[in-house]
Design an enzyme around this catalytic site. Structure first.
Site, PDB file in Angstrom:
ATOM      1  N   GLU A 107      11.679  61.063  65.190  1.00  0.00           N
ATOM      2  CA  GLU A 107      11.549  59.601  65.116  1.00  0.00           C
ATOM      3  C   GLU A 107      12.464  59.008  64.058  1.00  0.00           C
ATOM      4  OE1 GLU A 107      10.750  57.224  66.850  1.00  0.00           O
ATOM      5  OE2 GLU A 107      10.074  58.764  68.232  1.00  0.00           O
TER       6      GLU A 107
HETATM    7  C1  LIG Z   1      10.036  69.002  67.946  1.00  0.00           C
HETATM    8  C2  LIG Z   1      10.908  67.814  68.213  1.00  0.00           C
HETATM    9  C3  LIG Z   1      10.459  66.808  69.042  1.00  0.00           C
HETATM   10  C4  LIG Z   1      11.290  65.721  69.320  1.00  0.00           C
HETATM   11  N1  LIG Z   1      10.876  64.760  70.218  1.00  0.00           N
HETATM   12  C5  LIG Z   1      11.779  63.854  70.675  1.00  0.00           C
HETATM   13  C6  LIG Z   1      11.467  63.003  71.777  1.00  0.00           C
HETATM   14  O1  LIG Z   1      10.362  63.028  72.318  1.00  0.00           O
HETATM   15  N2  LIG Z   1      12.446  62.162  72.244  1.00  0.00           N
HETATM   16  C7  LIG Z   1      13.684  62.114  71.671  1.00  0.00           C
HETATM   17  O2  LIG Z   1      14.516  61.354  72.139  1.00  0.00           O
HETATM   18  N3  LIG Z   1      13.991  62.888  70.606  1.00  0.00           N
HETATM   19  C8  LIG Z   1      13.082  63.759  70.100  1.00  0.00           C
HETATM   20  N4  LIG Z   1      13.407  64.571  69.051  1.00  0.00           N
HETATM   21  C9  LIG Z   1      14.702  64.425  68.416  1.00  0.00           C
HETATM   22  C10 LIG Z   1      14.613  63.861  67.004  1.00  0.00           C
HETATM   23  O3  LIG Z   1      14.184  62.531  67.013  1.00  0.00           O
HETATM   24  C11 LIG Z   1      15.992  64.067  66.360  1.00  0.00           C
HETATM   25  O4  LIG Z   1      16.128  65.454  66.153  1.00  0.00           O
HETATM   26  C12 LIG Z   1      16.138  63.321  65.055  1.00  0.00           C
HETATM   27  O5  LIG Z   1      16.133  61.937  65.288  1.00  0.00           O
HETATM   28  C13 LIG Z   1      17.419  63.691  64.301  1.00  0.00           C
HETATM   29  O6  LIG Z   1      18.531  63.737  65.162  1.00  0.00           O
HETATM   30  P1  LIG Z   1      19.485  65.039  65.158  1.00  0.00           P
HETATM   31  O7  LIG Z   1      18.603  66.225  65.334  1.00  0.00           O
HETATM   32  O8  LIG Z   1      20.544  64.850  66.160  1.00  0.00           O
HETATM   33  O9  LIG Z   1      20.066  65.080  63.715  1.00  0.00           O
HETATM   34  P2  LIG Z   1      21.427  64.368  63.211  1.00  0.00           P
HETATM   35  O10 LIG Z   1      21.480  62.985  63.721  1.00  0.00           O
HETATM   36  O11 LIG Z   1      22.557  65.245  63.511  1.00  0.00           O
HETATM   37  O12 LIG Z   1      21.172  64.327  61.650  1.00  0.00           O
HETATM   38  C14 LIG Z   1      21.295  65.483  60.815  1.00  0.00           C
HETATM   39  C15 LIG Z   1      21.009  65.086  59.377  1.00  0.00           C
HETATM   40  O13 LIG Z   1      21.997  64.154  58.933  1.00  0.00           O
HETATM   41  C16 LIG Z   1      21.398  62.978  58.440  1.00  0.00           C
HETATM   42  N5  LIG Z   1      22.185  61.819  58.851  1.00  0.00           N
HETATM   43  C17 LIG Z   1      22.724  61.574  60.062  1.00  0.00           C
HETATM   44  N6  LIG Z   1      23.356  60.394  60.077  1.00  0.00           N
HETATM   45  C18 LIG Z   1      23.208  59.861  58.859  1.00  0.00           C
HETATM   46  C19 LIG Z   1      23.629  58.630  58.253  1.00  0.00           C
HETATM   47  N7  LIG Z   1      24.308  57.714  58.935  1.00  0.00           N
HETATM   48  N8  LIG Z   1      23.276  58.415  56.961  1.00  0.00           N
HETATM   49  C20 LIG Z   1      22.576  59.320  56.272  1.00  0.00           C
HETATM   50  N9  LIG Z   1      22.153  60.508  56.795  1.00  0.00           N
HETATM   51  C21 LIG Z   1      22.470  60.767  58.071  1.00  0.00           C
HETATM   52  C22 LIG Z   1      19.998  62.934  59.042  1.00  0.00           C
HETATM   53  O14 LIG Z   1      19.093  62.270  58.207  1.00  0.00           O
HETATM   54  C23 LIG Z   1      19.652  64.400  59.194  1.00  0.00           C
HETATM   55  O15 LIG Z   1      19.035  64.862  58.030  1.00  0.00           O
HETATM   56  C24 LIG Z   1      12.561  65.636  68.715  1.00  0.00           C
HETATM   57  C25 LIG Z   1      12.991  66.642  67.850  1.00  0.00           C
HETATM   58  C26 LIG Z   1      12.205  67.738  67.615  1.00  0.00           C
HETATM   59  C27 LIG Z   1      12.725  68.837  66.730  1.00  0.00           C
END
Ligand SMILES: Cc1cc2nc3c(=O)[nH]c(=O)nc-3n(C[C@H](O)[C@H](O)[C@H](O)COP(=O)(O)OP(=O)(O)OC[C@H]3O[C@@H](n4cnc5c(N)ncnc54)[C@H](O)[C@@H]3O)c2cc1C
Length: 596
Positions: A441
């Site tokens: 989220e």
């Molecule tokens: C168990 C699980 C359930 C999930 N359920 C859903 C779901 O139902 N529907 C759905 O759509 N998604 C879902 N997700 C996805 C989840 O919402 C994302 O994993 C999350 O939003 C982070 O995106 P990412 O993994 O691509 O990380 P990234 O976007 O690659 O981020 C990696 C890190 O970099 C940091 N970062 C990235 N950009 C910036 C910035 N501009 N400024 C500062 N820091 C930054 C982030 O804070 C993070 O710590 C789920 C994930 C998991 C693991």
């Protein structure tokens, strides 16, 4: 085997003594929520969570979900029956609009139930939780036909919902999204792409799954301005609105995760699946934000919920585990040692969790009540103030409550010593399950950026000024009361720190945005501490009043002591946050990337 008891008494204290639920009786749905009705509803909800849902927590963790060759997914033993009991109890639609089959009761009651369910079994709670979020998005942005088609079945729980944003190459930065939508010429679209990490994407609990999917219509602009929202049912509906032919959407794999094993986290493949636009083309993120904001608050509640259940089990252990003697002489001289709850460090740990969970619960209910005002009040000014509050507090509730919820689960695990690390005690599951709440989220770093980068300056700072005014006015009003001084003075000081930090951003972040980025996380926690401090001051005032009226002295004394602990032991951290914020971005940004 861990146990769970829903904190009904604490909730009733908040609703009746702190927030005076009866004052909201002018809002639709509230007049039906009389104190007796609320008490009966909470007792019923507590029973379901304690007796049916909580016993499946460990089962879900151990069994996990299983995907068969054909892409179908089986949830852990017992989940199906528990889900049926949840739906038959009317919990899915407790706060949903009556016109589509809901009960129309305050959202606040649903929020309370979300806490109980999430404490009992976080993985299970996500199935109804996502469905409720999808209901909210369709209710606000769906066409009349979409609402009539989907909402009654979803509110009944016969069909569940999902939220499909994330793709392999994009999570935070949804502007990079690639899933595409091509018009079929009959008003529908063919959706093609891969979504990952989709919670409850495929399972065996419901007759149909209604996916809300973000995709880019062919030819739409790049970035976030070209994203649209689609409703894509797993089974297409026949002429009578019943699930018929299978749509071209399937679960390609289940993720193997650190926790929440009972929830199916799916890779979802859309191979020209039939979908229908929800709301306006290219305004999909805006529509999805209804679901995301609901979900962010719900995830904050999950953090609190894991802290609560972990605390309950740590306390039970601390009262029984015999180790060492009290520093002030034996407390159980007839036993070989004293229970560890006599030791100051054990009490410090337990009180740190409790001072957080009780304040967090108050913060959640305060915000849930504002959500009811925002959605139900006929007074535009009142509605706007409530919306401001929600916008401002949503990243705080999500970010702070999940960080502290995880931290609390770890602290509670520590109370069991080595046994806390052994799976059969269940503490390790609380830690593993709580961890995801900080990530999904919108990772917590992103919540902090949302607060500082968007919410603070929005509408000329109207929301944050209203917050400062409310807390400041409370401190002024209650400051003269001698009994309130131990609560009001620290909150006033902490509010001063928050105001200084806000000013510091105003003076230093415009010209150098890295100053905002480098201080945002501290600011979010500083904000959370002030908000929780304010909640404690209000709880102290209510506890003093109830005590003066002869009510429940033991519970009220416990409130007052825990509140004092918060003021003396947790709130002083605001000074450290302020110091870090005003240090600016220099040290953070000076090291070249290659030197890391
Ligand atoms: C168990 C699980 C359930 C999930 N359920 C859903 C779901 O139902 N529907 C759905 O759509 N998604 C879902 N997700 C996805 C989840 O919402 C994302 O994993 C999350 O939003 C982070 O995106 P990412 O993994 O691509 O990380 P990234 O976007 O690659 O981020 C990696 C890190 O970099 C940091 N970062 C990235 N950009 C910036 C910035 N501009 N400024 C500062 N820091 C930054 C982030 O804070 C993070 O710590 C789920 C994930 C998991 C693991």
């Amino acid at each position: 085997m861990p146990t769970y008891k829903a904190p009904v008494e604490d909730v009733l204290f908040l609703l009746n003594d702190v927030f005076h639920l009866e004052r909201y009786n002018n809002l639709p749905g509230f007049a039906d929520a009389t104190p007796d009705v609320v008490q009966a509803i909470l007792a019923e909800g507590a029973k379901l969570c304690e007796e049916v849902i909580a016993p499946l927590n460990r089962v879900g963790d151990q069994e996990g979900c299983r995907r068969a060759e054909d892409g179908s997914v089986r949830t852990p033993s017992g989940f199906k029956d528990a889900y049926r009991a949840y739906c038959e109890g009317g919990w899915m639609g407790i706060s949903a609009p009556a016109e589509y089959g809901g009960q129309g009761l305050p959202t606040t009651l649903n929020t309370i139930m979300q806490e109980f369910v999430s404490s009992a079994n976080l993985a299970f709670g996500m199935y109804p939780g996502l469905t409720q979020g999808a209901i909210a998005a369709l209710y606000v942005h769906g066409s009349e036909e979409q609402k009539r088609t989907f909402l009654p079945k979803m509110i009944e729980g016969a069909w569940t919902g999902t939220m499909n944003l994330t793709e392999p190459h994009c999570g935070t930065d949804l502007g990079l999204l690639k899933t595409k939508a091509v018009p079929n010429g009959d008003g529908s679209y063919a959706i093609t792409g891969t979504k990952i990490f989709i919670s409850a994407g495929e399972h065996d609990l419901s007759e149909n799954i209604i996916h809300l999917v973000l995709a880019r219509i062919e030819g739409a602009p790049a970035g976030t301005k070209g994203i649209s929202l689609f409703v894509v049912p797993k089974f297409l509906l026949d002429g009578e609105g019943r699930p018929g032919a299978r749509n071209a959407v399937s679960c390609g794999a289940l993720e193997h995760k650190m926790g929440i094993h009972g929830n199916a986290t799916c890779v979802m493949n859309y191979d020209g699946a039939k979908g229908w636009l929800v709301g306006e083309a290219n305004r999909g993120l805006n529509a999805m934000f209804v679901m995301m904001n609901e979900a962010r608050l719900a995830v904050g509640v999950q953090g609190l919920a894991q802290g609560e259940v972990a605390y309950q089990n740590a306390v039970a252990y601390a009262k029984e585990r015999l180790q060492g003697r009290s520093l002030t002489g034996p407390k159980s001289p007839d036993k070989p040692a004293d229970p560890i709850i006599v030791h100051p460090d054990v009490r410090r740990t337990l009180l740190s969790i409790r001072a957080f969970t009780e304040a967090a619960r108050a913060l959640v209910l305060w915000t849930a009540l504002r959500s009811d005002v925002a959605h139900r009040s006929e007074d535009e000014k009142e509605r706007q103030a409530a919306e401001d509050h929600m916008g401002l507090l949503t990243p705080v509730v999500k970010g702070v409550l999940t960080d502290l919820g995880f931290d609390s689960a770890v602290k509670a695990q520590q109370m069991l010593g080595g046994h806390g690390y052994i799976e059969e005690w269940g503490m390790s599951q609380f830690v593993r399950d709580a961890r995801i709440t900080q990530i999904y989220e919108g990772a917590n770093g992103i919540q902090a950026m949302d607060l500082v980068g968007r919410k603070l300056a929005k509408d000329g700072g109207r929301a944050v000024m209203a917050f400062f005014n409310e807390v400041g006015a409370f401190c002024q009003e209650s400051g003269a009361d001698e009994a309130m001084k131990p609560y009001v003075a620290p909150v006033s000081q902490a509010l001063g720190h928050l105001q200084q930090a806000t000013m510091w951003f105003m003076n230093n972040a415009m010209a150098r945005p890295d100053n905002a980025g480098a201080g945002a996380y501290d600011y979010m926690h500083l904000f959370g501490l002030v908000a929780m401090g304010y909640m404690w001051a209000r709880m102290a005032k209510a506890a003093l009043a109830r005590k003066a009226n002869g009510g429940d002295a033991a519970m009220m004394d416990a409130k007052l002591i825990t509140g004092r602990f918060f003021m003396e032991r947790l709130l002083p951290e605001t000074a450290a946050h302020l110091a870090r914020i005003s240090a600016g971005a220099d040290a953070v940004m000076s090291l070249p990337a290659e030197a890391f």
